[in-house]
Design an enzyme around this catalytic site. Structure first.
Site, PDB file in Angstrom:
ATOM      1  N   LYS A 194       0.873  -1.189   0.427  1.00 16.46           N
ATOM      2  CA  LYS A 194      -0.290   0.055   0.052  1.00 16.46           C
ATOM      3  C   LYS A 194       0.591   1.367   0.112  1.00 16.46           C
ATOM      4  O   LYS A 194       0.530   1.838   0.782  1.00 16.46           O
ATOM      5  CB  LYS A 194      -0.638   0.382   1.165  1.00 16.46           C
ATOM      6  CG  LYS A 194      -1.784  -1.202   1.478  1.00 16.46           C
ATOM      7  CD  LYS A 194      -2.597  -1.218   2.695  1.00 16.46           C
ATOM      8  CE  LYS A 194      -3.807  -2.543   1.973  1.00 16.46           C
ATOM      9  NZ  LYS A 194      -4.140  -2.844   1.694  1.00 16.46           N
ATOM     10  N   CYS A 195       1.836   1.225  -1.498  1.00 16.81           N
ATOM     11  CA  CYS A 195       2.710   2.434  -0.927  1.00 16.81           C
ATOM     12  C   CYS A 195       2.979   2.872  -2.391  1.00 16.81           C
ATOM     13  O   CYS A 195       2.583   2.164  -3.349  1.00 16.81           O
ATOM     14  CB  CYS A 195       4.319   1.481  -0.439  1.00 16.81           C
ATOM     15  SG  CYS A 195       5.495   2.400  -0.922  1.00 16.81           S
ATOM     16  N   GLY A 196       3.328   4.307  -2.391  1.00 22.34           N
ATOM     17  CA  GLY A 196       3.401   4.788  -3.527  1.00 22.34           C
ATOM     18  C   GLY A 196       4.316   4.106  -4.348  1.00 22.34           C
ATOM     19  O   GLY A 196       3.869   4.377  -6.192  1.00 22.34           O
TER      20      GLY A 196
ATOM     21  N   THR B 142       4.637   0.593  -4.470  1.00 23.74           N
ATOM     22  CA  THR B 142       3.916  -0.818  -4.903  1.00 23.74           C
ATOM     23  C   THR B 142       3.955  -0.952  -6.501  1.00 23.74           C
ATOM     24  O   THR B 142       4.117  -1.435  -6.189  1.00 23.74           O
ATOM     25  CB  THR B 142       2.423  -0.576  -4.587  1.00 23.74           C
ATOM     26  OG1 THR B 142       2.189  -0.740  -2.603  1.00 23.74           O
ATOM     27  CG2 THR B 142       1.862  -2.032  -4.370  1.00 23.74           C
TER      28      THR B 142
END
Length: 158
Positions: free
Chosen positions: A34-36, A38
């Site tokens: 859930k990361c930018g 990803t």
């Protein structure tokens, strides 16, 4: 100690040694779902498929230490990686990369290659370490370094 002495856990809780990858060029990455960054899973998978037959392996280590961006269980992480990005490289059990509970692998990696201005701490998800066939940590890449930008360095080691 060398990198091959590091014990790791598979997604299903099995103990494994990095020594199983001796003789391979490794790209070790702390990941999050859930990361930018990803979407880099796709670039990592592309690298893996492009070079795996020449002795290259991506090893992913999910980590929930940065903005709680990896909250899922091992099975949820595995399902996400497989269904969303068709990941076929090894994704291991969740670990910590900073602090008192830093996994020994990341303690070793950070000691071998520091970050910008000599910092040892991992700054965010998708920090990458390139390891040659002899187990030497050759390079550390920032989270913003896209996997496709690593091809020249990987090809030099293959």
């Amino acid at each position: 100690m060398n990198i091959y002495d590091c014990g790791i856990k598979t997604m299903d809780g099995q103990d494994k040694l990095l020594g199983d990858y001796k003789g391979k060029v490794l790209l070790i990455v702390n990941t999050a779902s859930k990361c930018g960054f990803t979407p880099q899973y796709q670039g990592l998978e592309d690298l893996y498929r492009r070079y795996k037959d020449r002795g290259f392996v991506v090893l992913a280590f999910p980590c929930n230490q940065f903005g709680h961006q990896e909250p899922g269980s091992e099975s949820e992480i595995q399902q996400f990686c497989t269904t969303r990005y068709d990941v076929s490289f090894p994704v291991f059990a969740k670990i910590e990369v900073n602090g008192a509970n830093t996994h020994p692998l990341y303690r070793y990696l950070k000691n071998e290659k520091s970050g910008v201005l000599g910092t040892k701490a991992i700054k965010w998800n998708f920090t990458k370490f390139l390891v040659d066939r002899s187990g030497h940590v050759v390079r550390r890449y920032a989270p913003a370094d896209k996997p496709e930008s690593l091809t020249g360095d990987i090809e030099q080691l293959l």
